[in-house]
Design an enzyme around this catalytic site. Sequence first.
Site, mmCIF file in Angstrom:
data_model
loop_
_atom_site.group_PDB
_atom_site.id
_atom_site.type_symbol
_atom_site.label_atom_id
_atom_site.label_comp_id
_atom_site.label_asym_id
_atom_site.label_seq_id
_atom_site.Cartn_x
_atom_site.Cartn_y
_atom_site.Cartn_z
ATOM 1 N N TYR A 67 0.857 -1.187 0.000
ATOM 2 C CA TYR A 67 0.000 0.000 0.000
ATOM 3 C C TYR A 67 0.890 1.233 0.000
ATOM 4 C CZ TYR A 67 -3.262 3.569 1.774
ATOM 5 O OH TYR A 67 -4.022 4.709 1.950
ATOM 6 N N ASP B 73 9.241 2.589 -0.314
ATOM 7 C CA ASP B 73 8.228 3.311 0.449
ATOM 8 C C ASP B 73 8.382 2.888 1.912
ATOM 9 O OD1 ASP B 73 6.086 4.445 1.673
ATOM 10 O OD2 ASP B 73 4.565 3.653 0.295
ATOM 11 N N LYS C 64 4.469 8.829 8.929
ATOM 12 C CA LYS C 64 4.221 8.231 10.247
ATOM 13 C C LYS C 64 5.246 8.675 11.307
ATOM 14 C CE LYS C 64 1.070 4.916 8.430
ATOM 15 N NZ LYS C 64 1.128 4.314 7.110
HETATM 16 C C1 PLP Z 1 0.520 4.897 5.771
HETATM 17 C C2 PLP Z 1 1.246 4.647 4.489
HETATM 18 C C3 PLP Z 1 1.158 5.516 3.390
HETATM 19 C C4 PLP Z 1 0.211 6.696 3.377
HETATM 20 O O1 PLP Z 1 0.531 7.632 4.343
HETATM 21 P P1 PLP Z 1 -0.604 8.700 4.793
HETATM 22 O O2 PLP Z 1 0.107 9.579 5.763
HETATM 23 O O3 PLP Z 1 -1.704 7.890 5.369
HETATM 24 O O4 PLP Z 1 -1.003 9.410 3.560
HETATM 25 C C5 PLP Z 1 1.940 5.271 2.288
HETATM 26 N N1 PLP Z 1 2.772 4.221 2.246
HETATM 27 C C6 PLP Z 1 2.878 3.355 3.264
HETATM 28 C C7 PLP Z 1 3.845 2.224 3.174
HETATM 29 C C8 PLP Z 1 2.109 3.533 4.412
HETATM 30 O O5 PLP Z 1 2.201 2.646 5.410
#
Ligand code: PLP
Length: 437
Positions: A150, A245, A273
């Site tokens: 994701y 990511d 995060k």
């Molecule tokens: C949480 C997450 C996102 C999105 O981040 P938001 O701050 O919710 O937009 C993108 N990539 C990964 C791997 C994530 O865990």
Amino acid sequence: MEATKTMNRSRSAALYEEAKQYFPGGVNSPVRAFKSVSGPPLFITEGEGCRIKDEDGNTFIDFCCSWGPLILGHNNRQVRELVTETVAKGTSFGTPTRLGNELGKLITSNNKYIDKIRFVSSGTEAVMSALRLARGITGKSKVIKFEGCYHGHVDSLLVKAGSGLATFGESTSAGIPESFAHETIVLPLDDRKLLDKTLQEHHEDIACIIVEPVPANNGLLLQDRSFLECLRLKCYKYGVLLIFDEVISGFRVGFEGAAGHYGIQPDIITYGKIIGGGMPVGAYGGSQEVMRHISPDGPVYQAGTLSANPVAMAAGYATLQQLLEPGFYDKLEAKTQRLAERLQAYADQKGYTLRVQQVASIFWLAFADHRLQRSDQIDAGSMEHFKKLHHELLQRGVYLGPSGYEVGFVSAAHTDADLDEAAGLMEECLDIVFSAS
Ligand SMILES: *Cc1c(COP(=O)(O)O)cnc(C)c1O
């Protein structure tokens, strides 16, 4: 065996009913609506250490930790103090600030995988900007992503594998033009042959490969290092950029994230995060050479009204500084491993079909009898077990993210005693889940 008491969640239930008047589905982010588990979502009033308290006065040991940012637990003293000190001087200026420099320096001087960083306001924004950068540098447009990873709600990444022999993806949300989805190629994780074939055939159109090096948004689908190494080598070979990511794994599996954990140098890394210590921050970084393409130095445009907001920088700085204390990650991992091993041993001894997958301070309870590495290995039917487990745990004061596809996070504020308490309750609830099946 039934739960000893039925927890009163009436205030949360009433607030949720009210919230439905204001927000689609009563929430501002869909998983919060508790659709995959039972009952209304909890309305939380406060958090302290590893515990959260809801509107009805119930307290819970929290393994969601705001979906990952709170690696120090709730209401960490140093974070609170620096944030309040900063906020007292005003909340936003739209100018550079010294706090921004300090966080930039703290990160780049302790992470050999990036030379420069650009702050944005969410993980999604970081990923979206990283894709633009990769496309800007390579002059190519297509992206490879993996099923089960994701990357936020970026249009061209809300895409699943196309049906049949179609190489290009299909969108998983209404409102995404097929032409965007066609810019994305979706491959299964851990399939080196298909990866090589795809790159051979399409590398002239492919700008980048994006991967969660520690896939933790669809269960915890830990990859072999050799697969990530293979991505690195193929990207070099075919002139494609590699994006890690690390919105979850960054500062979680180590200060240098998954890049450091595996010792693999991607071209661009995205963060979110933890980097904001509970405030809205995302970032992307890379080498001098890569980052010089971003405006105002280069032609790839990217901007933000609240980017590097001082209050958010304060929360990030006060958080990351504590992560650099010697032994921080070792201690956190040891605690988490102890929890995971205890639960695994209990399930094994009872003959329950459960795999506790864990890395660093991330764990995932998979109702499966073998290690899972790809999303198609997850049995959707097993989510009924999770639903039951979630409900029973809530009754006893343990809060897991409200979906069986979500991982759990252990924070520095979870003591061994807290984890033992939670483990005992989890064992009790596993007995209930498996006695019913
Ligand atoms: C949480 C997450 C996102 C999105 O981040 P938001 O701050 O919710 O937009 C993108 N990539 C990964 C791997 C994530 O865990």
